[in-house]
Scaffold this motif. Structure first.
Motif, PDB file in Angstrom:
ATOM      1  N   ALA A 198      41.990  69.741  -9.169  1.00 50.23           N
ATOM      2  CA  ALA A 198      40.863  69.926  -9.105  1.00 50.23           C
ATOM      3  C   ALA A 198      40.563  71.341  -9.833  1.00 50.23           C
ATOM      4  N   VAL A 199      41.249  72.324  -9.429  1.00 51.40           N
ATOM      5  CA  VAL A 199      41.098  73.723 -10.012  1.00 51.40           C
ATOM      6  C   VAL A 199      41.464  73.895 -11.553  1.00 51.40           C
ATOM      7  N   PRO A 200      42.374  73.130 -12.153  1.00 45.06           N
ATOM      8  CA  PRO A 200      42.539  73.418 -13.540  1.00 45.06           C
ATOM      9  C   PRO A 200      41.527  72.645 -14.286  1.00 45.06           C
ATOM     10  N   VAL A 201      41.062  71.575 -13.698  1.00 51.67           N
ATOM     11  CA  VAL A 201      39.850  70.877 -14.454  1.00 51.67           C
ATOM     12  C   VAL A 201      38.600  71.135 -14.464  1.00 51.67           C
ATOM     13  N   LEU A 202      38.502  71.716 -13.175  1.00 53.83           N
ATOM     14  CA  LEU A 202      36.787  72.150 -12.913  1.00 53.83           C
ATOM     15  C   LEU A 202      36.680  73.696 -13.276  1.00 53.83           C
ATOM     16  N   ALA A 203      37.593  74.424 -12.742  1.00 47.38           N
ATOM     17  CA  ALA A 203      37.112  75.746 -12.556  1.00 47.38           C
ATOM     18  C   ALA A 203      36.629  76.556 -13.895  1.00 47.38           C
ATOM     19  N   HIS A 204      37.001  76.267 -15.041  1.00 48.42           N
ATOM     20  CA  HIS A 204      36.735  76.999 -16.373  1.00 48.42           C
ATOM     21  C   HIS A 204      35.475  76.407 -16.739  1.00 48.42           C
ATOM     22  N   ARG A 205      34.822  75.499 -16.202  1.00 46.15           N
ATOM     23  CA  ARG A 205      33.521  74.776 -16.543  1.00 46.15           C
ATOM     24  C   ARG A 205      32.475  75.564 -16.119  1.00 46.15           C
ATOM     25  N   LEU A 206      32.666  76.329 -14.855  1.00 44.03           N
ATOM     26  CA  LEU A 206      31.719  76.965 -14.020  1.00 44.03           C
ATOM     27  C   LEU A 206      31.374  78.226 -14.310  1.00 44.03           C
ATOM     28  N   LEU A 207      30.307  78.779 -13.934  1.00 38.28           N
ATOM     29  CA  LEU A 207      29.612  79.935 -14.027  1.00 38.28           C
ATOM     30  C   LEU A 207      29.434  80.576 -12.934  1.00 38.28           C
ATOM     31  N   PRO A 208      30.108  81.688 -12.389  1.00 40.28           N
ATOM     32  CA  PRO A 208      29.727  82.189 -10.915  1.00 40.28           C
ATOM     33  C   PRO A 208      28.284  83.030 -10.913  1.00 40.28           C
ATOM     34  N   SER A 209      27.727  82.974  -9.972  1.00 39.96           N
ATOM     35  CA  SER A 209      26.604  83.832  -9.597  1.00 39.96           C
ATOM     36  C   SER A 209      26.951  85.245  -9.666  1.00 39.96           C
ATOM     37  N   THR A 210      25.759  86.085  -9.709  1.00 33.43           N
ATOM     38  CA  THR A 210      26.257  87.488  -9.950  1.00 33.43           C
ATOM     39  C   THR A 210      26.548  87.986  -8.569  1.00 33.43           C
ATOM     40  N   GLU A 211      26.302  87.259  -7.557  1.00 35.60           N
ATOM     41  CA  GLU A 211      26.863  87.720  -6.185  1.00 35.60           C
ATOM     42  C   GLU A 211      28.387  87.488  -6.186  1.00 35.60           C
ATOM     43  N   SER A 212      28.763  86.433  -6.675  1.00 34.92           N
ATOM     44  CA  SER A 212      30.075  85.955  -6.834  1.00 34.92           C
ATOM     45  C   SER A 212      30.835  86.937  -7.517  1.00 34.92           C
ATOM     46  N   ARG A 213      30.375  87.407  -8.631  1.00 34.66           N
ATOM     47  CA  ARG A 213      30.881  88.315  -9.448  1.00 34.66           C
ATOM     48  C   ARG A 213      31.109  89.840  -8.737  1.00 34.66           C
ATOM     49  N   LEU A 214      30.325  89.971  -8.396  1.00 36.86           N
ATOM     50  CA  LEU A 214      30.365  91.511  -7.510  1.00 36.86           C
ATOM     51  C   LEU A 214      31.184  91.605  -6.475  1.00 36.86           C
ATOM     52  N   SER A 215      31.289  90.319  -5.588  1.00 36.61           N
ATOM     53  CA  SER A 215      32.313  90.510  -4.524  1.00 36.61           C
ATOM     54  C   SER A 215      33.660  90.028  -4.908  1.00 36.61           C
ATOM     55  N   GLY A 216      33.945  89.744  -6.340  1.00 40.64           N
ATOM     56  CA  GLY A 216      35.254  89.454  -6.661  1.00 40.64           C
ATOM     57  C   GLY A 216      35.574  87.979  -6.662  1.00 40.64           C
ATOM     58  N   ARG A 217      34.647  87.045  -6.229  1.00 40.71           N
ATOM     59  CA  ARG A 217      34.950  85.743  -6.063  1.00 40.71           C
ATOM     60  C   ARG A 217      35.094  84.969  -7.272  1.00 40.71           C
ATOM     61  N   THR A 218      36.146  84.536  -7.746  1.00 38.42           N
ATOM     62  CA  THR A 218      36.419  83.708  -8.736  1.00 38.42           C
ATOM     63  C   THR A 218      36.036  82.081  -8.800  1.00 38.42           C
ATOM     64  N   THR A 219      35.787  81.573  -9.988  1.00 37.75           N
ATOM     65  CA  THR A 219      35.585  80.155  -9.838  1.00 37.75           C
ATOM     66  C   THR A 219      36.826  79.440  -9.312  1.00 37.75           C
ATOM     67  N   GLN A 220      37.932  79.815  -9.598  1.00 32.48           N
ATOM     68  CA  GLN A 220      38.918  78.900  -8.862  1.00 32.48           C
ATOM     69  C   GLN A 220      39.007  79.209  -7.323  1.00 32.48           C
ATOM     70  N   ASP A 221      38.562  80.266  -6.872  1.00 30.56           N
ATOM     71  CA  ASP A 221      38.225  80.303  -5.491  1.00 30.56           C
ATOM     72  C   ASP A 221      37.049  79.450  -4.889  1.00 30.56           C
ATOM     73  N   VAL A 222      36.056  79.179  -5.701  1.00 32.80           N
ATOM     74  CA  VAL A 222      35.285  78.418  -5.297  1.00 32.80           C
ATOM     75  C   VAL A 222      35.472  76.967  -5.336  1.00 32.80           C
ATOM     76  N   VAL A 223      36.113  76.535  -6.210  1.00 29.33           N
ATOM     77  CA  VAL A 223      36.598  75.171  -6.320  1.00 29.33           C
ATOM     78  C   VAL A 223      37.698  74.809  -5.158  1.00 29.33           C
ATOM     79  N   THR A 224      38.689  75.804  -4.840  1.00 25.62           N
ATOM     80  CA  THR A 224      39.488  75.693  -3.858  1.00 25.62           C
ATOM     81  C   THR A 224      38.716  75.549  -2.400  1.00 25.62           C
TER      82      THR A 224
END
Length: 349
Positions: free
Chosen positions: A302-328
């Motif tokens: 799930a993480v290697p296939v999905l994470a690189h296709r996603l764009l984080p929101s501004t709130e996620s970037r400011l909080s340091g939450r990566t797309t890998q964290d979101v997929v997890t």
């Protein structure tokens, strides 16, 4: 991240798999034997990362494309070259630079004065395995020249379309975009890659093994092809014939749908992501000697296939939450398919 293993029936109340289309035990045995030897050969060069090699081979058997990302010197190009060296096939190498042109990838038509005709000279993409080194050092225009090649296995030059050899695998490496002289890959380009893997620094033990291995010789000199392009294509066809229960397919769609609805993302996964996650899960199951897909296969990829296709929101970037964290997090909160009795299994799970 991983939930309890769930064995799914190859023949359930939800649907009946076509018996004649499933791979035979002998076909799966040959696939498992070959991929085991491929892994051993690559591990003789890339030490300490069996999980990385396993996922890379799953992408190969799913006829996808692989993006390797990390800082310079951690072995991205070494892994790409090891995959290419282990297969007796045509290999194209492209060193991406800011002045690289699209025609440098796809090829050009050259006028022959003797015949008064144009002759097509194919570029390095006309190979079974294409190594794109530091892909994000080229301009977006040049990067986009690969879009048609990666999606449709063909290249159009001066209005004429040429098919690419099959199988066709692009293994691209890139450095983090914050490093000088790089261009971020467009979203459409990232979506063409089936999986993105981060190599990372090796452990102390693995780095010591690497020093011993490369102290007085080049490990690539000892590598020999394990299989050829025709055999890889047959394995790709075998992997695609594996059975995926309707509940597993619904599980994949549930994961992808959750990414589109997550508040931490401003761009979720595309339908292409669902297709490629299913194909990669089938390849992983085939490498395990099974003729059916488990939810565990989907979770592992799930993480290697999905994470690189996603764009984080501004709130996620400011909080340091990566797309890998979101997929997890999505995998952790998405219910697993209900367990079903194993009506027919050709391999021990």
């Amino acid at each position: 991240m991983r939930g309890p293993a769930c064995v799914l029936s190859s023949q359930s109340a939800e649907g009946v798999a076509p018996m004649q289309s499933l791979p035979s035990p002998d076909e799966l045995d040959r696939l498992v034997d070959t991929t085991t030897r491929l892994r051993a050969g690559i591990e003789s060069v890339v030490t300490g990362r069996p999980d990385l090699i396993r996922t890379s081979l799953a992408v190969l058997l799913a006829e996808g494309h692989l993006l390797l990302e990390d800082v310079p010197g951690v072995g991205k190009t070494t892994l790409a070259k090891a995959i290419a060296r282990s297969i007796d096939a045509q290999v194209g190498r492209i060193q991406f630079t800011p002045d690289l042109l699209p025609s440098d990838l796809t090829g050009v038509n050259i006028f022959r004065a003797q015949t008064h005709e144009f002759e097509f000279r194919p570029g390095p993409v006309f190979a079974h395995v294409v190594i794109g080194d530091e892909i994000n050092r080229a301009s977006p225009k040049t990067q986009s020249a690969l879009l048609e090649c990666m999606q449709e296995a063909q290249a159009t030059v001066d209005g004429r379309t040429y098919p690419l050899p099959r199988p066709f695998l692009v293994v691209a490496t890139q450095n983090p975009v914050e490093m000088e002289g790089t261009y971020p890959l467009p979203e459409a380009q990232r979506d063409r890659f089936m999986a993105r893997l981060t190599v990372g620094y090796p452990s102390v033990e693995s780095e010591l093994d690497m020093l011993d291995l490369q102290e007085d010789s080049d490990p690539f000199a000892r590598m020999r092809p394990v299989t050829d392009a025709a055999q890889v294509q047959r394995f790709i066809d075998i992997a695609r014939r594996l059975y995926a229960a309707p509940s597993v397919k619904r599980y994949i769609v549930a994961l992808v749908t959750a990414s589109r609805e997550d508040s931490g993302l401003r761009l979720g996964a595309s339908p292409r992501a669902s297709i490629q996650l299913l194909r990669a899960a089938k390849s992983l199951a085939a490498m395990s000697g099974r003729d059916h897909v488990l939810p565990d296969d989907v979770q592992e990829l799930a993480v290697p296939v999905l994470a690189h296709r996603l764009l984080p929101s501004t709130e996620s970037r400011l909080s340091g939450r990566t797309t890998q964290d979101v997929v997890t997090d999505i995998v952790a909160r998405t219910p697993l398919p209900a367990a079903e009795p194993l009506a027919r299994a050709r391999r021990a799970v």
